[in-house]
Scaffold this active site. Structure first.
Site, PDB file in Angstrom:
ATOM      1  CE  LYS A  47      -3.900  -0.123   0.036  1.00  0.00           C
ATOM      2  NZ  LYS A  47      -4.993  -0.506  -0.973  1.00  0.00           N
ATOM      3  CB  SER A 280      -4.052 -10.316   2.829  1.00  0.00           C
ATOM      4  OG  SER A 280      -2.863  -9.677   2.367  1.00  0.00           O
TER       5      SER A 280
END
Ligand SMILES: Cc1ncc(COP(=O)(O)O)c(C=O)c1O
Length: 318
Positions: A47, A280
């Site tokens: 991110k 994830s």
């Protein structure tokens, strides 16, 4: 050649690609899984990429004024990237985060100079499991603060720049693998990685198949019913809601992953490959192994390992 950088954000991206030989051997599957080590970014997650792109795009369009406060709703990773970028570019940063996310992230953002606002979860929620309802509460709080502080909302869930950041991720994948890619897959949070990588990879080669990975309890894009209020342990993704930046046209298939499978694979990645990552990432690799088992063909799958396992030391992951 200049042998140093002037700002830490200059090293965002250009992450290495690891072929998961030990995982495919351990699970006895035909085909290859190539994993982009996104947890090696300066904020220890993929991110950082949209964080940088969103701030640069907003600065150059003038929608972010010099010195203006930046605010974002985050599970922690976008916030960490924004904390790094905002600090370097002279903006105060406020992160709005659900209490359900691991607290390492809040501590890290604060250490990086951010103001962190933790929003309590809804009545039936569980720490470590952020539901769509919890996210709604965070959104409401963020709207309040945005007005009070005259801040700029980065808004990874709707900004084009959030997925455009991943055109570069896809170009890196393409170059690192000499275009030898059959499948790309990713678990959806904002859907930015999926949209950006799928779009750009299909521009390189329209035959590349792109799979959306979702938690079993929250597989809305696959058209499945939401189970147990969409609760799951795969932090940073699977909010069981409509994602404005996702384009279903890029989805060629859907794969669901349960908590236990994701956790087991995350542990296997650490033990077998030395890749210390979060839930994830395990979910992505678990989905890849499922597809290889099903297809039983010698194909190349590319995916991202999304963030560092260090962000989950307070959970029961390790
Ligand atoms: C750990 C983790 N995995 C996956 C994702 C999903 O990525 P994207 O928002 O690009 O869909 C996020 C998003 O914040 C994340 O923090």
């Amino acid at each position: 050649m200049k042998g140093y950088i002037d700002s830490i954000y200059e090293i965002i991206g250009n992450t290495p690609m690891l072929k998961l030989n030990r995982i495919t051997e351990h699970y006895g599957v035909k085909g290859n899984i190539f994993a982009k080590l996104e947890y090696l970014n300066p904020g220890f997650s993929k991110k950082d990429r949209p964080a940088l792109e969103m701030i640069e795009a907003a600065k150059s369009s003038g929608s972010l004024k010099p010195g203006q406060t930046v605010l974002e709703v985050t599970s922690g990773n976008t916030g960490t990237g924004l904390a790094i970028v905002c600090q370097a570019k002279g903006h105060h940063f406020i992160a709005c985060m659900s209490q359900g996310n691991s607290m390492e992230r809040a501590r890290m953002m604060r250490a990086l100079g951010a103001e962190v606002i933790i929003v309590p979860q809804g009545k039936d929620s569980v720490i470590g499991q952020v539901s769509g309802d919890d996210l709604k509460l965070v959104e409401e709080k963020a709207d309040e603060i945005l007005k009070e502080r005259n801040a700029f909302r980065a808004n990874q869930f709707i900004q084009d720049s959030a997925y455009e950041a991943h055109f570069k991720t896809a170009d890196e994948m393409w170059n690192q693998l000499d275009g030898e890619i059959d499948v790309f897959m990713d678990i959806l949070g904002s859907g930015g990685t999926f949209r950006g990588c799928a779009k750009r990879l299909k521009e390189h080669n329209g035959d590349i198949q792109c799979y959306a990975v979702e938690p079993k309890n929250a597989a809305v894009y696959a058209g499945h019913a939401i189970v147990n209020n969409g609760r799951h342990q795969i932090q940073g993704c699977g909010y069981a809601r409509d994602l404005p930046i996702v384009d279903k046209d890029y989805m060629d298939g859907y794969i669901q992953v349960g908590d236990e499978e994701a956790i087991q694979m995350t542990r296997d990645l650490a033990r077998l490959e030395g890749a210390f990552v979060g839930y994830s990432s395990g979910a992505n690799v678990s989905a890849a192994v499922k597809l290889l088992k099903e297809l039983d063909r010698d194909i190349n799958i590319v995916l991202t390992l999304n963030d560092s396992g260090l962000k989950y030391l307070s959970t029961d992951l390790f």
